[in-house]
Write an enzyme that holds these catalytic residues in place. Structure first.
Site, PDB file in Angstrom:
ATOM      1  CE  LYS A 119      -4.315  -1.830   2.088  1.00  0.00           C
ATOM      2  NZ  LYS A 119      -5.331  -1.445   3.029  1.00  0.00           N
ATOM      3  CE  LYS A 208      -9.740  -7.310  -4.623  1.00  0.00           C
ATOM      4  NZ  LYS A 208     -10.017  -6.804  -2.865  1.00  0.00           N
ATOM      5  CE  LYS A 211     -14.674  -2.335  -0.096  1.00  0.00           C
ATOM      6  NZ  LYS A 211     -15.395  -3.187   1.073  1.00  0.00           N
TER       7      LYS A 211
END
Length: 344
Positions: A119, A208, A211
């Protein structure tokens, strides 16, 4: 025998997709149904974790309550006496214990965390200490409640192991202050998880369903109208083979639709596969899955509309009073151990 604790987190931010519903929400509801009679289950909202990376802070409080409503609509029983739902930020002991644990955690340990490295690469210009430090907050989340069982995905295994390391290090220095959760191997054998469930993007089925994707056609949101969701399924990417088969390597788009059909219709995957195997009419498969998705959303959203926010807040506040008492008792033991409070 003292009742053991299972602890798991309910995300506070972002709008969940159909993939989140099937892969995360439903398994947590199933966990409650299976274990609530014999274990204490702590289902908490890690809202302090939410802004380790950039989010819309104005919507965080609303999203916290809304995401809890999704779990209730999926079948979570918030009236169960063995289940406790609470918000992390409403239990100040989480933040207080984190600082104490920070002082017994090494910088090198945090820098080696895979999620931090991944990240921090994505947000290189704005890496915060919160991003590097959040495994220590996660350790506090677990240790404050003597949680032996912490069902996490593979991406969180490192964080569970560092929790064990920190707790063991602290106990070795000060005595048996914390309950050390079981190792990941024991955890995965106890909490049965279907690690094969991966709902894919409707426009790029090699990825995948996310969102955070900017491609609205790639995902089904739980707030999508049945009509909008139906159209998204009908436009889903398949392939040019022209024959339906369950094969993630060769036909990921078709296979994704077959998987969704199996789960939403509560029909074994083998039966769904046999029903459609060899068909050359992708449109018929899409129509069938689109109908299932639209029906699911219609029923789910009706349940969602019936949930009382007043009752939800009352349940949260009752749990938070109880959890504050337990967390503060464990925090006091840690404070006494390091010399911040007089020993009894």
């Amino acid at each position: 025998m003292t009742q053991q604790t299972i602890l798991t987190g309910i995300r506070a931010n972002e709008e969940p997709t159909l993939g989140n519903y099937l892969g995360a929400i439903v398994p947590m509801v199933t966990l409650q149904r299976k274990y609530a009679d014999t274990y204490r289950i702590n289902m908490f909202v890690p809202d302090l974790h939410s802004f380790t990376t950039p989010i819309d802070h104005d919507s965080l409080y609303h999203n916290t309550l809304q995401n809890l409503k999704y779990f209730i609509a999926a079948g979570l029983d918030i009236s169960n006496s063995n289940t406790h739902i609470y918000r992390q930020s409403y239990i100040s002991a989480h933040s207080e214990l984190t600082w104490i644990l920070d002082c017994f955690t090494y910088v090198g340990e945090m820098q080696r965390m895979t999620q931090f490295k991944d990240k921090s690469g994505e947000h290189n210009a704005s890496i915060t200490m919160g991003l590097m430090n959040y495994p220590v907050l996660m350790a506090a989340d677990i240790l404050l409640y003597d949680a032996e069982w912490v069902p996490v995905g593979e991406d969180q295994f490192q964080h569970l192991e560092i929790t064990r390391d920190i707790a063991t290090r602290f106990n070795n220095k000060f005595g048996d202050i914390f309950t050390v959760p079981y190792e990941t191997r024991t955890q995965t054998s106890f909490i049965e998880r279907d690690n094969g469930l991966r709902i894919r993007s409707l426009t790029d089925p090699t990825k995948k369903m996310s969102k955070s994707s900017s491609d609205e056609k790639s995902k089904i949101l739980l707030t999508d109208t049945p009509t909008v969701a139906h159209k998204k399924i009908m436009s889903a990417t398949t392939d040019s083979i022209g024959s339906v088969d369950f094969n993630w390597e060769l036909q990921p788009g078709v296979t994704n639709l077959l998987q969704i059909a199996s789960i939403l219709s509560n029909t074994p995957q083998d039966e769904i596969n046999a029903q459609w195997r060899g068909s050359d009419r992708y449109g018929d498969l899409k129509q069938s899955v689109a109908d299932e998705v639209a029906l699911f959303l219609e029923k789910f959203q009706k349940k969602l509309d019936t949930i009382s926010e007043t009752e939800l807040l009352a349940a949260l506040e009752a749990s938070e009073r109880s959890m504050n008492q337990q967390a503060n008792a464990v925090l006091l033991k840690a404070q006494q151990a390091v010399g911040l409070r007089p020993k009894a």
